[in-house]
Every structure is written in structure tokens, then in C-alpha cells.
Design an enzyme around this catalytic site. Sequence first.
Site, PDB file in Angstrom:
ATOM      1  N   TYR A  43       5.679  -6.174  -0.649  1.00 46.23           N
ATOM      2  CA  TYR A  43       6.079  -6.396   0.744  1.00 46.23           C
ATOM      3  C   TYR A  43       4.867  -6.739   1.625  1.00 46.23           C
ATOM      4  O   TYR A  43       4.976  -7.463   2.602  1.00 46.23           O
ATOM      5  CB  TYR A  43       6.704  -5.119   1.321  1.00 46.23           C
ATOM      6  CG  TYR A  43       8.145  -4.832   0.961  1.00 46.23           C
ATOM      7  CD1 TYR A  43       8.858  -5.609   0.048  1.00 46.23           C
ATOM      8  CD2 TYR A  43       8.811  -3.746   1.541  1.00 46.23           C
ATOM      9  CE1 TYR A  43      10.177  -5.308  -0.275  1.00 46.23           C
ATOM     10  CE2 TYR A  43      10.130  -3.447   1.239  1.00 46.23           C
ATOM     11  CZ  TYR A  43      10.813  -4.227   0.328  1.00 46.23           C
ATOM     12  OH  TYR A  43      12.117  -3.927   0.020  1.00 46.23           O
ATOM     13  N   GLY A  44       3.730  -6.162   1.243  1.00 42.85           N
ATOM     14  CA  GLY A  44       2.574  -6.149   2.144  1.00 42.85           C
ATOM     15  C   GLY A  44       1.940  -7.485   2.442  1.00 42.85           C
ATOM     16  O   GLY A  44       1.117  -7.596   3.355  1.00 42.85           O
ATOM     17  N   CYS A  74       7.424   3.821   2.401  1.00 42.85           N
ATOM     18  CA  CYS A  74       6.594   2.626   2.376  1.00 42.85           C
ATOM     19  C   CYS A  74       6.033   2.413   3.781  1.00 42.85           C
ATOM     20  O   CYS A  74       6.793   2.273   4.741  1.00 42.85           O
ATOM     21  CB  CYS A  74       7.480   1.452   1.961  1.00 42.85           C
ATOM     22  SG  CYS A  74       6.672  -0.153   2.038  1.00 42.85           S
ATOM     23  N   CYS A 182      -1.027   3.327   1.871  1.00 42.08           N
ATOM     24  CA  CYS A 182       0.035   2.638   1.129  1.00 42.08           C
ATOM     25  C   CYS A 182       0.431   3.596   0.011  1.00 42.08           C
ATOM     26  O   CYS A 182      -0.452   4.147  -0.666  1.00 42.08           O
ATOM     27  CB  CYS A 182      -0.488   1.327   0.555  1.00 42.08           C
ATOM     28  SG  CYS A 182       0.608   0.576  -0.680  1.00 42.08           S
ATOM     29  N   HIS A 184       1.562   3.238  -2.848  1.00 41.85           N
ATOM     30  CA  HIS A 184       1.107   2.878  -4.194  1.00 41.85           C
ATOM     31  C   HIS A 184      -0.292   3.429  -4.496  1.00 41.85           C
ATOM     32  O   HIS A 184      -0.600   3.735  -5.639  1.00 41.85           O
ATOM     33  CB  HIS A 184       1.060   1.348  -4.346  1.00 41.85           C
ATOM     34  CG  HIS A 184       2.392   0.721  -4.621  1.00 41.85           C
ATOM     35  ND1 HIS A 184       3.344   0.541  -3.644  1.00 41.85           N
ATOM     36  CD2 HIS A 184       2.932   0.234  -5.769  1.00 41.85           C
ATOM     37  CE1 HIS A 184       4.398  -0.052  -4.190  1.00 41.85           C
ATOM     38  NE2 HIS A 184       4.171  -0.255  -5.466  1.00 41.85           N
TER      39      HIS A 184
HETATM   40  N1  DGL Z   1       4.065   0.923  -1.017  1.00 37.03           N
HETATM   41  C1  DGL Z   1       4.013   0.143   0.131  1.00 37.03           C
HETATM   42  C2  DGL Z   1       3.327   0.780   1.324  1.00 37.03           C
HETATM   43  O1  DGL Z   1       3.263   1.978   1.429  1.00 37.03           O
HETATM   44  C3  DGL Z   1       3.766  -1.320   0.083  1.00 37.03           C
HETATM   45  C4  DGL Z   1       3.219  -2.048  -1.049  1.00 37.03           C
HETATM   46  C5  DGL Z   1       3.623  -3.507  -0.985  1.00 37.03           C
HETATM   47  O2  DGL Z   1       4.780  -3.788  -1.276  1.00 37.03           O
HETATM   48  O3  DGL Z   1       2.793  -4.353  -0.620  1.00 37.03           O
HETATM   49  O4  DGL Z   1       2.885   0.083   2.206  1.00 37.03           O
END
Ligand code: DGL
Length: 257
Positions: A43-44, A74, A182, A184
Site C-alpha cells: 500500500y505504501g 496498518c 509500519c 511489517h
Molecule cells: N504494514 C503497513 C503499514 O503499517 C504497510 C506496508 C505497505 O503495504 O506498504 O504501514
Amino acid sequence: MHSGQAIGFFDSGLGGLSVLASAKQQLPYESFIYLGDSANAPYGTKSDSEVLALSQRAVAELVKLGIKALVIACNTATGVAVQPLREQYSFPIIGLEPALKLAANTSQGGAILVMATPLTLKSQKYQQLYDQYGHRAISLPCPGLMDFVEREEFSGSALDSYLQNLFLPFQGTPLAAVVLGCTHYLFLREAITRHLPQGTPMVDSNDGVTRQLIRRLKEENLLAPQGPAGNVRLISTGGLEKAEQLARMFRLAQRLL
Ligand code: DGL
């Protein structure tokens, strides 16, 4: 909406499992449905409107399955979608933001590096946070870093050279803390630590989010009653392989707590 329903979580992929693991540990009687939108990750590096549309679609899926509350696990999706989603739905919605406030309040001297996706750092929500707590902050966009997690590549030369280049400009800068902005990045904690001066504290939002979730469930009288342990359902938009990966990574997230 009633207390027997599940709590919905979603993220662009695997990252939000780190948030889910923390919530599951503290709320053993709750049931959870987690949607990992791996088909549309990351998403980022997308635009506001794309991430808003994807977030709305993910939440509509969870609503169909019946949820009493939502955690946007997220930072990126929260930045663009938390407000519109709160306007659309009446159940409690908890969002995530980089833990800059916590880092600013608990560390002294030195710079605070805020690692997050480009879209999170561009969001108005982050800008407001930065205006209030960012006097020592350096915003550090990390495009592509989440992909290492999606590939389960937690070590190795490609990751090391990414991190080495990322932190190169800050060699010699006294660091007070690093914010993992983030979800991740929590899976990369060990690798990140190796590239930072020894003892640099790393801060994330997971405990705060779980505390807020508990507070909102209590306020709305939606806490599950004590009884048998709740269950966890993991759903992926990325097909069977990604769904299996979710289960594997959830077990890892629980071990990393
Ligand atoms: N896990 C996501 C966050 O906390 C975003 C990672 C992504 O999709 O770029 O921002």
C-alpha cells in the site's frame, strides 16, 4: 453488533499480524478475523485514493463476515482511511500511527528516526503528529522494505545492503530512538538492530493499540465474556499460498512478542 462477534483486522499483507498477536495475547476470549490484502500489497507506494478504495473494500469484506470492531493494523491505511471509515461505520475503529509521541516522551536527547512507508509520511495525519512531537524527528521513508517481510526474507545480503544504505546518512548522528512506523517492520527488528548503534531503543504502537482496543470495547460494552478461548480466522486476498503464509507468520508473530 454484539459482544459475541469477532474483531476485524486488516493490513496490506502480513505486517498487521504483529498487532493481532499482541491483541490475541491480551484478549484471550475474543475471536478475530484478519484480512491480509496481499493481492494488492504494498500500500505504501500507492496513491491516497487507491489505498482508500482498497481499505474500503477490505472492510466491506470483514463487515460481511460480521464484526463488532475494527483495527486498521496498518499505518499506511490508517493515514488515509481512518476518517472516512469512521464516518461510514458505527462500530469502534482503532487506527495505528507511528509511535512518535511515545518516542518523544520516553527518550532524551538525540534524534528520533521514524521508519515508515512513503505514503504514511506524506499523510496529513502524520504531518499533524510531526508538528506536535517531531522537534527531534527525522522521517525516513522505506519504500520496498515491507517486501522483504512478504518474502519472509528476514536476513541476508540484500536486506543488509538495503539497511546499510538506509542508515548511512545517520552515521555519527546521536540517536535517541527508532520508531517502527509500519507493522511489517516489527518482523525485521533483529536485522534492523544489527545496523544501529548498540542499545538504540526501538518503539512501536502495538501495546498502545491493544490498550485502546480494550478501552473502546469496554466503553461500548462489547468485551467478550470470559469462557473458552476465542478463535482466529486468517483470510488472504492472495490465494491459498498467501493464506498458508498468514498462518505461518502468525505463529512467528506470537513467538516474537
Ligand atoms: N504494514 C503497513 C503499514 O503499517 C504497510 C506496508 C505497505 O503495504 O506498504 O504501514
